[in-house]
Design a protein around this motif. Structure first.
Motif, PDB file in Angstrom:
ATOM      1  N   GLN A 129       0.837  -1.206   0.000  1.00 59.62           N
ATOM      2  CA  GLN A 129       0.000   0.000   0.000  1.00 59.62           C
ATOM      3  C   GLN A 129       0.871   1.255   0.000  1.00 59.62           C
ATOM      4  O   GLN A 129       0.603   2.220  -0.722  1.00 59.62           O
ATOM      5  CB  GLN A 129      -0.880  -0.039   1.242  1.00 59.62           C
ATOM      6  CG  GLN A 129      -1.498   1.278   1.616  1.00 59.62           C
ATOM      7  CD  GLN A 129      -2.997   1.196   1.588  1.00 59.62           C
ATOM      8  OE1 GLN A 129      -3.582   0.213   2.023  1.00 59.62           O
ATOM      9  NE2 GLN A 129      -3.613   2.214   1.067  1.00 59.62           N
ATOM     10  N   ALA A 130       1.956   1.229   0.801  1.00 61.54           N
ATOM     11  CA  ALA A 130       2.825   2.412   0.900  1.00 61.54           C
ATOM     12  C   ALA A 130       3.489   2.721  -0.439  1.00 61.54           C
ATOM     13  O   ALA A 130       3.768   3.874  -0.745  1.00 61.54           O
ATOM     14  CB  ALA A 130       3.891   2.186   1.980  1.00 61.54           C
ATOM     15  N   LEU A 131       3.735   1.672  -1.234  1.00 64.15           N
ATOM     16  CA  LEU A 131       4.439   1.870  -2.506  1.00 64.15           C
ATOM     17  C   LEU A 131       3.496   1.858  -3.711  1.00 64.15           C
ATOM     18  O   LEU A 131       3.964   1.884  -4.854  1.00 64.15           O
ATOM     19  CB  LEU A 131       5.510   0.779  -2.683  1.00 64.15           C
ATOM     20  CG  LEU A 131       6.662   0.836  -1.669  1.00 64.15           C
ATOM     21  CD1 LEU A 131       7.613  -0.335  -1.883  1.00 64.15           C
ATOM     22  CD2 LEU A 131       7.421   2.150  -1.775  1.00 64.15           C
ATOM     23  N   ALA A 132       2.193   1.841  -3.429  1.00 69.51           N
ATOM     24  CA  ALA A 132       1.222   1.676  -4.525  1.00 69.51           C
ATOM     25  C   ALA A 132       1.304   2.798  -5.560  1.00 69.51           C
ATOM     26  O   ALA A 132       1.015   2.584  -6.735  1.00 69.51           O
ATOM     27  CB  ALA A 132      -0.194   1.591  -3.964  1.00 69.51           C
ATOM     28  N   ASN A 133       1.725   3.981  -5.143  1.00 68.32           N
ATOM     29  CA  ASN A 133       1.787   5.102  -6.083  1.00 68.32           C
ATOM     30  C   ASN A 133       3.188   5.363  -6.615  1.00 68.32           C
ATOM     31  O   ASN A 133       3.455   6.412  -7.191  1.00 68.32           O
ATOM     32  CB  ASN A 133       1.222   6.366  -5.432  1.00 68.32           C
ATOM     33  CG  ASN A 133      -0.263   6.218  -5.181  1.00 68.32           C
ATOM     34  OD1 ASN A 133      -0.980   5.637  -5.990  1.00 68.32           O
ATOM     35  ND2 ASN A 133      -0.729   6.701  -4.037  1.00 68.32           N
ATOM     36  N   ASN A 134       4.076   4.408  -6.398  1.00 68.87           N
ATOM     37  CA  ASN A 134       5.407   4.489  -7.008  1.00 68.87           C
ATOM     38  C   ASN A 134       5.428   3.493  -8.160  1.00 68.87           C
ATOM     39  O   ASN A 134       5.271   2.294  -7.945  1.00 68.87           O
ATOM     40  CB  ASN A 134       6.498   4.130  -5.986  1.00 68.87           C
ATOM     41  CG  ASN A 134       6.736   5.249  -5.002  1.00 68.87           C
ATOM     42  OD1 ASN A 134       5.888   5.511  -4.151  1.00 68.87           O
ATOM     43  ND2 ASN A 134       7.852   5.919  -5.115  1.00 68.87           N
ATOM     44  N   LEU A 135       5.625   3.991  -9.351  1.00 67.57           N
ATOM     45  CA  LEU A 135       5.514   3.127 -10.527  1.00 67.57           C
ATOM     46  C   LEU A 135       6.867   2.538 -10.927  1.00 67.57           C
ATOM     47  O   LEU A 135       7.891   3.218 -10.862  1.00 67.57           O
ATOM     48  CB  LEU A 135       4.934   3.920 -11.701  1.00 67.57           C
ATOM     49  CG  LEU A 135       3.610   4.633 -11.412  1.00 67.57           C
ATOM     50  CD1 LEU A 135       3.095   5.300 -12.677  1.00 67.57           C
ATOM     51  CD2 LEU A 135       2.575   3.683 -10.846  1.00 67.57           C
TER      52      LEU A 135
END
Ligand code: FES
Ligand code: FES
Length: 155
Positions: A129-135
């Protein structure tokens, strides 16, 4: 032309700016030669440009340099650890060989380091979840999550 005083990686620096909207990312890369933070989308969508401001992960491509106070602490990938003493997240990414092209890795490490500083024993779901917006366009996600788990002492 105005001059902006900043604390970057524990050093006091001054940067000349002629446009108050100049992104922090440009100052870090172009004025200070810090190439850890990457230019990806320029629109706060990918995370490649992530740095820490007072310990929080911030997208430097959409953060105006003028919004950073002289007393705030900016830390880039270069200031997180040193080659001799890497940050635990940097060590874990090396141990897991968690990179392909490497373009996203600055953001993955900086986001993870800020996250683990707040949450020392995260579940795998919380890490995702913490990295969900890092592509990551290379599909390195499985190794990246393993590296963050390792840094948290869970792998
Ligand atoms: S370059 Fe900043 S989020 Fe993509
Ligand atoms: S390793 Fe290539 S974009 Fe993530």
């Amino acid at each position: 032309m105005a001059t902006k005083s900043l604390n970057v990686n524990g050093r006091r620096v001054s940067i000349a700016i002629d446009d108050p909207r100049m992104p922090l990312l440009y100052a870090l890369r172009d004025n200070l030669g810090l190439r850890g933070p990457r230019f990806g989308c320029g629109l706060a969508q990918c995370g490649a440009c992530t740095v820490h401001v007072d310990g929080n992960a911030v997208r430097s491509c959409v953060t105006p340099l003028s919004s950073i106070g002289a007393g705030q602490r900016v830390v880039t990938l270069e200031g997180l650890g040193t080659p001799q003493r890497p940050h635990p997240v940097q060590r874990a990414f090396i141990a897991e060989q968690a990179a392909q092209c490497g373009y996203c890795i600055n953001g993955m490490i900086m986001e993870s380091a800020a996250f683990l500083a707040r949450n020392r024993r995260p579940s795998e779901a919380q890490i995702k979840q913490a990295l969900a917006n890092n592509l990551c366009r290379c599909g390195t996600h499985a190794r990246i999550v393993r590296a963050v788990r390792r840094a948290a002492g869970a792998a």
